[in-house]
Design an enzyme around this catalytic site. Structure first.
Site, PDB file in Angstrom:
ATOM      1  N   GLU A   1      -5.242  -8.739   0.848  1.00 24.15           N
ATOM      2  CA  GLU A   1      -5.906  -8.444   2.124  1.00 24.15           C
ATOM      3  C   GLU A   1      -7.387  -8.230   1.859  1.00 24.15           C
ATOM      4  O   GLU A   1      -7.757  -7.520   0.906  1.00 24.15           O
ATOM      5  CB  GLU A   1      -5.389  -7.142   2.761  1.00 24.15           C
TER       6      GLU A   1
ATOM      7  N   GLU B   1       0.801  -1.233   0.000  1.00 26.14           N
ATOM      8  CA  GLU B   1       0.000   0.000   0.000  1.00 26.14           C
ATOM      9  C   GLU B   1       0.831   1.280   0.000  1.00 26.14           C
ATOM     10  O   GLU B   1       0.805   2.048   0.978  1.00 26.14           O
ATOM     11  CB  GLU B   1      -0.941   0.015   1.210  1.00 26.14           C
TER      12      GLU B   1
HETATM   13  O1  IFM Z   1      -4.113  -3.272   9.241  1.00 25.95           O
HETATM   14  C1  IFM Z   1      -4.068  -2.727   7.951  1.00 25.95           C
HETATM   15  C2  IFM Z   1      -2.897  -3.292   7.179  1.00 25.95           C
HETATM   16  O2  IFM Z   1      -1.694  -3.060   7.839  1.00 25.95           O
HETATM   17  C3  IFM Z   1      -2.821  -2.657   5.818  1.00 25.95           C
HETATM   18  N1  IFM Z   1      -4.083  -2.722   5.136  1.00 25.95           N
HETATM   19  C4  IFM Z   1      -5.264  -2.330   5.846  1.00 25.95           C
HETATM   20  C5  IFM Z   1      -5.324  -3.041   7.184  1.00 25.95           C
HETATM   21  C6  IFM Z   1      -6.598  -2.619   7.940  1.00 25.95           C
HETATM   22  O3  IFM Z   1      -6.595  -1.252   8.173  1.00 25.95           O
END
Ligand code: IFM
Length: 448
Positions: A358, A172
């Site tokens: 994710e 990210e």
């Molecule tokens: O916890 C975070 C992760 O570190 C990166 N993506 C989003 C998740 C939830 O906010």
């Protein structure tokens, strides 16, 4: 999209992997152990007022000590892939130069432990824990950090390159740049557009330089990047609102997708940002746009926006969709958005392979008197998003893995321990792990 049952397991091709993800600072703890150096997150978390509950990642889930138990837990839940991140300050305590062998030993034990249990390791090289020495030398606002990152990437690759199935350099970059440098909610806690754009560019440049260096080191390694993506819909059909949704898409999605896949920044956003851009050298965009073996997407929710001229670019104000379920992060459960992003990115950018790196929801979980953790909303969330994946696969999207965020409850950055994203509940006082009902349902689905 119906969201109250898992899709048919047969909707996923053989070889498709189901797993979970975490990141180093959110679970490891042991921040001063075995030669780890400090990162800017250590400093940020220890600065009063920066973390909602005043907590830090000093202890987190004690995964650094409990990794064997955690791997056994993954195995018992039938997980087939696990995405973890390597902490740069554990490997190079000063960010560059002196290597800390104990740091690499830890990740080697972890990777070998995964392989022994038949779990495929996916590694991320940067999930936000920048070594403090580099932070103090300008952080991602300095081009030097990009080349330091490439040197670090090669060191990790040399040790683990033969065993890690998939490498993502960054997690990210949007969040690293914007939330850390414009919204001030993450390290380094700035609120400055010029710093944001500079950090975003140097993160992407670091990714490109690391790609080149890692390819040279190991030509067959599978290399990619993980982006957080968010579809924007207009809360009103009017043209002004549609345009606002497109501008917001430019900032969130295209600002990262276009340089990576087209070697250019999107012209509409660039026009708005021109006065704040860092120096972009003639070769930078070609360096950034190295061919990728895979693209990981982090998807949680959509942005539902209205045009709002009182706000800075992209002049879009997010609206809450009241009827929908919202997690404790206040994020709407909208699986349709995952389907839209997968099919759109396949159509417009055509990465060779895609995976969901994710996806998950924070819910107000607690252990009931009978020892169970009932989390029907998370289960519905996972079901809906897996169905979105199945639908995208049906339409030819080269999707080959789905990873839940997160394996276990952990340190949710600026929100501390107030958010529980885990498949597994963690009691932070005792470090007791309890698989939630959603974890058991996910495990049964994987096995089915
Ligand atoms: O916890 C975070 C992760 O570190 C990166 N993506 C989003 C998740 C939830 O906010």
């Amino acid at each position: 999209m119906t969201a109250d049952r898992f899709p048919e397991r047969s909707a996923f091709p053989p070889g498709f992997l189901f797993g979970a993800a975490t990141s180093a600072y959110q679970i490891e703890g042991a921040v001063e152990q075995d030669g780890r150096g400090p990162s800017w997150w250590d400093r940020f978390a220890h600065t009063p007022g920066c973390i909602r509950d005043g907590s830090t990642g000093d202890q987190a889930c004690e995964h650094y000590q409990r990794w064997r138990e955690d791997l056994d837990l993954m195995h018992s839940l039938n997980l087939q892939a696990y995405r973890f991140s390597v902490a740069w300050p554990r490997v190079l305590p000063d960010g560059r130069g002196r290597l800390n062998p104990a740091g690499l030993d830890f990740y080697e034990r972890l990777v070998d432990g995964l392989l022994e249990r038949g779990i495929v390791p996916y590694a991320t090289l940067y999930h936000w824990d920048l070594p403090l020495t580099l932070a103090d030398a300008g952080g991602w606002q300095s081009r030097d950090t990009s080349s330091a990152f490439a040197d670090y990437a090669v060191q990790v690759m040399r040790r683990l390159g033969d065993r890690v199935a998939r490498w993502s350099r960054l997690n990210e970059p949007r969040c690293s740049a914007y939330v850390g440098h414009l919204e001030g909610r993450h390290a380094p806690g700035l609120r400055d557009l010029r710093a944001t754009l500079s950090a975003a560019h140097h993160l992407l440049l670091g990714h490109g330089l690391a790609m080149q260096a890692m390819r040279a080191e190991s030509p067959s390694a599978q290399l990619g990047i993980v982006l957080d993506v968010k579809p924007y819909t207009a809360a009103d059909e009017g043209a002004l609102h549609q345009q606002a949704a497109w501008r917001a898409d430019g900032v969130f999605n295209r600002w990262f997708l276009d340089p990576l896949f087209r070697a250019e920044y999107p012209t509409d956003v660039l026009a708005a940002y021109a006065a704040h851009m860092p120096d972009v050298l003639a070769t930078d965009l070609a360096t950034i746009a190295q061919p990728l073996d895979h693209l990981g997407l982090n998807y949680y929710t959509r942005g539902h926006v209205l045009h709002d001229p009182s706000r800075p670019f992209p002049q879009a104000a997010e609206q809450r969709v009241n009827a929908a379920h919202h997690s404790t992060m206040e994020w709407e459960d909208w699986p349709e958005g995952l389907y839209r992003m997968l099919t759109r990115i396949h159509r417009e950018y055509a990465p060779k392979a895609l995976f969901v790196a994710e996806n998950g929801a924070a819910e107000p979980d607690r252990v009931d008197a009978d020892g169970r953790v009932r989390d029907p909303d998370r289960q519905r969330y996972l079901q809906g998003h897996l169905r979105a994946c199945a639908k995208a696969l049906e339409e030819g999207v080269p999707l080959d893995a789905y990873l839940v965020w997160s394996l276990m409850d952990n340190f949710e950055w600026g929100r501390g321990y107030t958010q529980r994203f885990g498949l597994v509940h963690v009691d932070y006082a005792t470090q007791r792990r309890t698989p939630k009902e959603s974890a058991l349902a996910y495990a049964a689905f994987i096995r089915s």
